[in-house]
Design a protein around this motif. Structure first.
Motif, PDB file in Angstrom:
ATOM      1  N   SER A 183       0.851  -1.190   0.000  1.00 28.67           N
ATOM      2  CA  SER A 183       0.000   0.000   0.000  1.00 28.67           C
ATOM      3  C   SER A 183       0.887   1.241   0.000  1.00 28.67           C
ATOM      4  O   SER A 183       1.823   1.337   0.797  1.00 28.67           O
ATOM      5  N   VAL A 184       0.616   2.143  -0.913  1.00 27.69           N
ATOM      6  CA  VAL A 184       1.305   3.438  -0.946  1.00 27.69           C
ATOM      7  C   VAL A 184       0.216   4.505  -0.987  1.00 27.69           C
ATOM      8  O   VAL A 184      -0.610   4.516  -1.886  1.00 27.69           O
ATOM      9  N   LYS A 185       0.221   5.372   0.006  1.00 24.09           N
ATOM     10  CA  LYS A 185      -0.752   6.461   0.015  1.00 24.09           C
ATOM     11  C   LYS A 185      -0.037   7.762   0.329  1.00 24.09           C
ATOM     12  O   LYS A 185       1.091   7.747   0.807  1.00 24.09           O
ATOM     13  N   ALA A 186      -0.683   8.845   0.016  1.00 21.34           N
ATOM     14  CA  ALA A 186      -0.074  10.157   0.236  1.00 21.34           C
ATOM     15  C   ALA A 186      -1.071  11.080   0.922  1.00 21.34           C
ATOM     16  O   ALA A 186      -2.285  10.937   0.771  1.00 21.34           O
ATOM     17  N   THR A 187      -0.524  11.992   1.675  1.00 18.01           N
ATOM     18  CA  THR A 187      -1.329  13.002   2.338  1.00 18.01           C
ATOM     19  C   THR A 187      -0.503  14.283   2.412  1.00 18.01           C
ATOM     20  O   THR A 187       0.673  14.289   2.062  1.00 18.01           O
ATOM     21  N   THR A 188      -1.129  15.350   2.841  1.00 15.67           N
ATOM     22  CA  THR A 188      -0.419  16.620   3.012  1.00 15.67           C
ATOM     23  C   THR A 188      -0.288  16.924   4.495  1.00 15.67           C
ATOM     24  O   THR A 188      -0.894  16.265   5.337  1.00 15.67           O
ATOM     25  N   ALA A 189       0.482  17.939   4.818  1.00 15.48           N
ATOM     26  CA  ALA A 189       0.640  18.387   6.200  1.00 15.48           C
ATOM     27  C   ALA A 189      -0.300  19.557   6.479  1.00 15.48           C
ATOM     28  O   ALA A 189      -0.152  20.242   7.486  1.00 15.48           O
ATOM     29  N   GLU A 190      -1.241  19.781   5.556  1.00 16.27           N
ATOM     30  CA  GLU A 190      -2.242  20.847   5.730  1.00 16.27           C
ATOM     31  C   GLU A 190      -1.594  22.204   5.978  1.00 16.27           C
ATOM     32  O   GLU A 190      -2.098  23.004   6.765  1.00 16.27           O
ATOM     33  N   GLY A 191      -0.456  22.441   5.329  1.00 16.52           N
ATOM     34  CA  GLY A 191       0.206  23.739   5.432  1.00 16.52           C
ATOM     35  C   GLY A 191       0.993  23.956   6.706  1.00 16.52           C
ATOM     36  O   GLY A 191       1.509  25.043   6.927  1.00 16.52           O
TER      37      GLY A 191
END
Length: 100
Positions: free
Chosen positions: A66-74
């Motif tokens: 599984s490879v997923k990505a997210t942001t640090a919300e700025g």
């Protein structure tokens, strides 16, 4: 970070070596769950290629990765686009018991 022998190391080669070390000790990778935290670039278009590369290096099926990505919300350095973080957890099974 100060150990120069790892400077410029190929991460896939390292992953292959660790996989071989596990196999030598009779362990096997059951699955890998990874997360990339970044504001940019977008990883969606590369997700399956990354899964395939990791699976091949680890001698497992792509369905086990599984490879997923997210942001640090700025927030923080990652949110400001100054860095990227990656986290991974692998479930392994087998027996590494040795005769004394």
């Amino acid at each position: 970070p100060d150990d120069q022998r790892w400077r410029g190391a190929d991460s896939i080669e390292l992953l292959q070596k660790v996989t071989a070390m596990l196999a030598d000790e009779k362990w096997r990778i059951e699955n890998i769950d990874s997360t990339i935290v970044a504001q940019a670039p977008k990883f969606a278009g590369h997700r399956n290629a990354m899964r395939s590369t990791i699976a091949t290096a680890c001698r497992i099926e792509m369905a086990q990765v599984s490879v997923k990505a997210t942001t640090a919300e700025g927030m923080g350095m990652i949110g400001a686009g100054e860095g990227i973080a990656a986290y991974a957890v692998a479930m392994i099974s087998g027996s590494a018991s040795k005769e004394s």
